[in-house]
Scaffold this motif. Structure first.
Motif, PDB file in Angstrom:
ATOM      1  N   ARG A 366       2.113   3.243   6.246  1.00 54.23           N
ATOM      2  CA  ARG A 366       2.828   4.481   6.552  1.00 54.23           C
ATOM      3  C   ARG A 366       2.431   5.611   5.615  1.00 54.23           C
ATOM      4  NH1 ARG A 366       5.041   7.374  10.497  1.00 54.23           N
ATOM      5  NH2 ARG A 366       6.658   8.754   9.715  1.00 54.23           N
ATOM      6  N   HIS A 367       2.045   5.278   4.388  1.00 58.45           N
ATOM      7  CA  HIS A 367       1.698   6.283   3.385  1.00 58.45           C
ATOM      8  C   HIS A 367       0.433   5.861   2.646  1.00 58.45           C
ATOM      9  CE1 HIS A 367       5.493   8.306   4.039  1.00 58.45           C
ATOM     10  NE2 HIS A 367       6.153   7.185   3.818  1.00 58.45           N
ATOM     11  N   SER A 368      -0.050   6.731   1.779  1.00 52.58           N
ATOM     12  CA  SER A 368      -1.198   6.391   0.940  1.00 52.58           C
ATOM     13  C   SER A 368      -0.874   5.170   0.090  1.00 52.58           C
ATOM     14  CB  SER A 368      -1.560   7.566   0.032  1.00 52.58           C
ATOM     15  OG  SER A 368      -1.942   8.694   0.793  1.00 52.58           O
ATOM     16  N   ALA A 369      -1.910   4.454  -0.322  1.00 56.97           N
ATOM     17  CA  ALA A 369      -1.706   3.242  -1.119  1.00 56.97           C
ATOM     18  C   ALA A 369      -0.978   3.540  -2.420  1.00 56.97           C
ATOM     19  CB  ALA A 369      -3.046   2.577  -1.403  1.00 56.97           C
ATOM     20  N   CYS A 370      -1.234   4.705  -2.979  1.00 53.53           N
ATOM     21  CA  CYS A 370      -0.550   5.116  -4.202  1.00 53.53           C
ATOM     22  C   CYS A 370      -0.582   6.640  -4.281  1.00 53.53           C
ATOM     23  CB  CYS A 370      -1.194   4.506  -5.445  1.00 53.53           C
ATOM     24  SG  CYS A 370      -2.894   5.060  -5.748  1.00 53.53           S
ATOM     25  N   ASP A 396       5.997  -0.306   0.749  1.00 56.81           N
ATOM     26  CA  ASP A 396       7.281   0.179   1.261  1.00 56.81           C
ATOM     27  C   ASP A 396       7.237   0.241   2.782  1.00 56.81           C
ATOM     28  OD1 ASP A 396       9.692   1.352   1.751  1.00 56.81           O
ATOM     29  OD2 ASP A 396       9.293   3.218   0.665  1.00 56.81           O
ATOM     30  N   HIS A 397       8.065  -0.565   3.425  1.00 54.25           N
ATOM     31  CA  HIS A 397       8.173  -0.564   4.880  1.00 54.25           C
ATOM     32  C   HIS A 397       9.424   0.151   5.375  1.00 54.25           C
ATOM     33  CE1 HIS A 397       5.415  -4.088   4.415  1.00 54.25           C
ATOM     34  NE2 HIS A 397       4.934  -3.666   5.567  1.00 54.25           N
ATOM     35  N   SER A 398      10.201   0.719   4.474  1.00 52.96           N
ATOM     36  CA  SER A 398      11.531   1.209   4.848  1.00 52.96           C
ATOM     37  C   SER A 398      11.480   2.322   5.888  1.00 52.96           C
ATOM     38  CB  SER A 398      12.294   1.679   3.603  1.00 52.96           C
ATOM     39  OG  SER A 398      11.595   2.714   2.934  1.00 52.96           O
ATOM     40  N   ASP A 402      12.873   2.118   9.693  1.00 56.04           N
ATOM     41  CA  ASP A 402      13.884   3.075  10.159  1.00 56.04           C
ATOM     42  C   ASP A 402      13.463   3.709  11.484  1.00 56.04           C
ATOM     43  OD1 ASP A 402      16.240   4.865   9.882  1.00 56.04           O
ATOM     44  OD2 ASP A 402      14.714   6.404   9.553  1.00 56.04           O
ATOM     45  N   ILE A 403      12.180   4.038  11.604  1.00 57.40           N
ATOM     46  CA  ILE A 403      11.666   4.618  12.844  1.00 57.40           C
ATOM     47  C   ILE A 403      11.809   3.623  14.001  1.00 57.40           C
ATOM     48  CG2 ILE A 403       9.536   5.342  14.017  1.00 57.40           C
ATOM     49  CD1 ILE A 403       8.699   6.590  11.284  1.00 57.40           C
ATOM     50  N   LEU A 404      11.434   2.383  13.760  1.00 53.28           N
ATOM     51  CA  LEU A 404      11.522   1.362  14.798  1.00 53.28           C
ATOM     52  C   LEU A 404      12.968   1.157  15.247  1.00 53.28           C
ATOM     53  CD1 LEU A 404       9.032  -1.246  13.289  1.00 53.28           C
ATOM     54  CD2 LEU A 404       8.633   0.174  15.301  1.00 53.28           C
ATOM     55  N   LYS A 405      13.883   1.126  14.294  1.00 50.14           N
ATOM     56  CA  LYS A 405      15.303   0.946  14.635  1.00 50.14           C
ATOM     57  C   LYS A 405      15.814   2.110  15.480  1.00 50.14           C
ATOM     58  CE  LYS A 405      16.785  -1.878  10.681  1.00 50.14           C
ATOM     59  NZ  LYS A 405      17.604  -1.910   9.435  1.00 50.14           N
TER      60      LYS A 405
END
Length: 624
Positions: A366-370, A396-398, A402-405
């Protein structure tokens, strides 16, 4: 990039003179040529580029799969564009679309009407450009898409089994766009509308021909050098890969005869706002109605009700061209943009309540590795995940969860699936199992794609993949969670034979692993040396371009057959090849009857009780 979304423009872009007249367009600003059928869906790069041009204020006409057997009529039917042509071979390289890894003609082209083959030429970008030059010698031509992007430098061509010049040279085009091309396309269009194409030599994310190089930049080995020396070719590939980061990447020059191919610095990826704006454009989300008589375009079936939420991949597998095309930095769309797209999807009369995928190159990135990647760029000397995860990696999968939910709670949505491959080693680094549990409980449509690829450390290192024990732990948890939620769901593990570094002994080790674990791959992918990958460089040179060390490459057709057969040792049709492989490496002890045997002896019955794949509890795991 200023895109003016105008939903009143709903409708396909014109493909014929009559359709141009209906839209009041006497002369289109640009004509966009593609090797695919015209599908106006954002999973097709061609659709994005045409809509971006339209949203930037330009009139656009589409020339899809021009008939090379009636070249003049086909390429001149729309007359001459005001500013230029944009040309792509299609969503995939035309040679990959036409030929299997064994170089046999494919029986189906899912990007053509009715799935029929023969609708585009081999090396479509070059063929189209040469035809355009014949009829419009002075009109600018810009090439892009996967075929152009991955062939931007001198490259090994598997089908010709030789090195070929940059496609920019071969095609005679004026500008080559590499990577994801929205920003480049708009800048080039604006400058073409105001001046001569010869002055456009500095747009980031493009390659051009120049007579001399500036002091700025790096020179990689020339066409002549890489043709005469495999070591030089490996060095050129290493330079090209190391300069693909939008923060740290430098200008690269490669000499072809008396001119240089100049690769300008990579274009920064779209911001979230720009990414959202692209997906708000008025796509029709299906194929052009003219294909209805042929049965439509098969490629739409998997993506019509799928959504892309990210781009880029910091997984950086050596056999994958994503690093070279999209880059290692992951960018993503906003939650609201995805929700809005899902709502529009539910209004489609063909929608049955199932969102087939919310994914991208790697679904769970979802985001850059760091944070460092965003300001200092990706590390040149190490990978984010393999062979061991970087300590700076942020897992981080949060937000994705949240999008999937949210999506699955929308009215008219019954299920939201993830069908893109997930990076299981990244998932296993998450400190809690919330995403893993939700994935198993709510977002698998019967099977989940993962890519362990192999089990031997030396082969996994050559692939850029994690150790097999990570996959084993993942499988244990996957089985555990499926039992807890009373789910009967498959894993679809991608496995590869004959990758550089893999010997017959390594293939046997994988076969024994499959026997021990009960895995039964239904299909096995033989390594396919496609343009633009590190593994393809290994295949051609026998050198790992990153380390500079020699690497074993299985090229003998018989050995490749044996490696492939070992991965499906349990099939009676493979018994003969498996026995031959075992004898070749001195493992006759695995031929016979019993739990420890791999195949029955020659002349045995077609199926022996000890060869029954269902004995001992075969896992619920499929292969692509």
């Amino acid at each position: 990039m200023n895109l003016k979304t105008d939903l009143t423009k709903k409708g396909f872009l014109p493909m014929t003179r009559r359709e141009l007249d209906e839209k009041g367009i006497k002369q289109p600003d640009f004509i966009c040529v593609t090797g695919d059928a015209y599908v106006d869906h954002p999973s097709f790069g061609f659709a994005i580029i045409t809509r971006v041009l339209e949203a930037a204020g330009y009139s656009v006409a589409v020339l899809a799969q021009p008939n090379m057997h009636d070249e003049k009529n086909s390429f001149t039917q729309l007359e001459m564009p005001k500013y230029g042509f944009f040309v792509t071979g299609g969503n995939i390289d035309s040679m990959v679309a036409h030929y299997s890894v064994s170089k046999h003609k494919r029986r189906e082209d899912s990007y053509s009407p009715g799935g029929k083959t023969g609708k585009r030429p081999d090396r479509a970008v070059t063929a189209y450009c040469k035809a355009l030059r014949k009829y419009y010698p002075n009109v600018p031509i810009v090439i892009g898409g996967l075929e152009a992007s991955l062939r931007r430098f001198a490259h090994y061509d598997y089908w010709a089994d030789s090195l070929m010049p940059s496609v920019l040279i071969d095609s005679g085009a004026d500008i080559l766009i590499y990577g994801m091309g929205e920003l480049q396309t708009v800048e080039i269009a604006d400058r073409l509308s105001k001046g001569d194409v010869s002055s456009i030599t500095d747009v980031r994310g493009t390659c051009v021909r120049v007579k001399k190089r500036d002091e700025e930049g790096i020179v990689c080995p020339s066409l002549e050098e890489v043709t005469s020396s495999k070591r030089s070719y490996a060095e050129s590939v290493k330079i090209q890969y190391q300069e693909q980061d939008p923060v740290t990447g430098k200008v690269i020059y490669q000499k072809h005869g008396d001119i240089f191919v100049k690769q300008n610095k990579p274009m920064p990826p779209l911001t979230t706002e720009q990414f959202d704006a692209v997906y708000e454009l008025p796509f029709m989300n299906t194929y052009h109605p003219s294909y209805e008589k042929d049965g439509g375009v098969p490629a739409i079936e998997e993506v019509e009700f799928s959504m892309i939420h990210n781009r880029g991949c910091f997984g950086a597998c050596n056999f994958c061209a994503l690093t070279f095309h999209q880059g290692r930095r992951v960018t993503s769309r906003s939650k609201q943009s995805l929700v809005d797209e899902a709502v529009r999807m539910t209004k489609n009369p063909r929608f049955k309540g199932y969102i087939h995928d919310v994914g991208g190159p790697t679904a769970n990135f979802r985001h850059s590795a760091c944070k460092k990647q965003e300001t200092l760029g990706a590390c040149k000397d190490k990978r984010c995940l393999a062979p061991v995860p970087c300590k700076a990696l942020e897992v981080d999968h949060s937000e994705y969860l949240d999008i999937l939910k949210t999506l699955r709670e929308l009215p008219k949505v019954k299920k939201v699936f993830i069908r893109s491959g997930i990076r299981f080693d990244y998932l296993m680094l998450d400190k809690d199992n919330e995403f893993f549990r939700e994935l198993v409980k709510n977002h698998i449509s019967g099977q989940l794609k993962v890519a362990p690829e192999h089990v031997r450390k030396n082969v996994l290192n050559a692939m850029g993949k994690p150790p097999v024990d990570v996959f084993d732990h993942f499988c244990e948890l996957y089985t555990k969670f499926n039992r807890e939620y009373k789910k009967d769901q498959y894993l679809v593990p991608y496995l590869m034979s004959s990758h550089p570094g893999s010997t017959l002994e390594d293939a046997l080790a994988l076969a024994l692993y499959l026997k021990r674990t009960g895995l039964r791959p239904e299909q096995v992918q033989d390594f396919y040396p496609t343009p633009g990958t590190i593994s393809t460089c290994m295949f051609y040179t026998g050198i790992d371009p990153i380390t500079g060390k020699h690497i074993y490459v299985p090229k003998n057709p018989k050995e490749k057959e044996m490696q492939r057969a070992l991965l499906q040792y349990y099939r009676p049709s493979n018994y003969s090849l498996v026995r031959e492989a075992l004898k070749k490496i001195g493992r006759d002890d695995l031929i016979g009857y019993g739990q420890n045997m791999l195949v029955p002896p020659s002349g045995a019955a077609r199926q022996h009780p000890h060869q029954n794949p269902h004995q001992n509890g075969q896992r619920r795991i499929k292969r692509r």
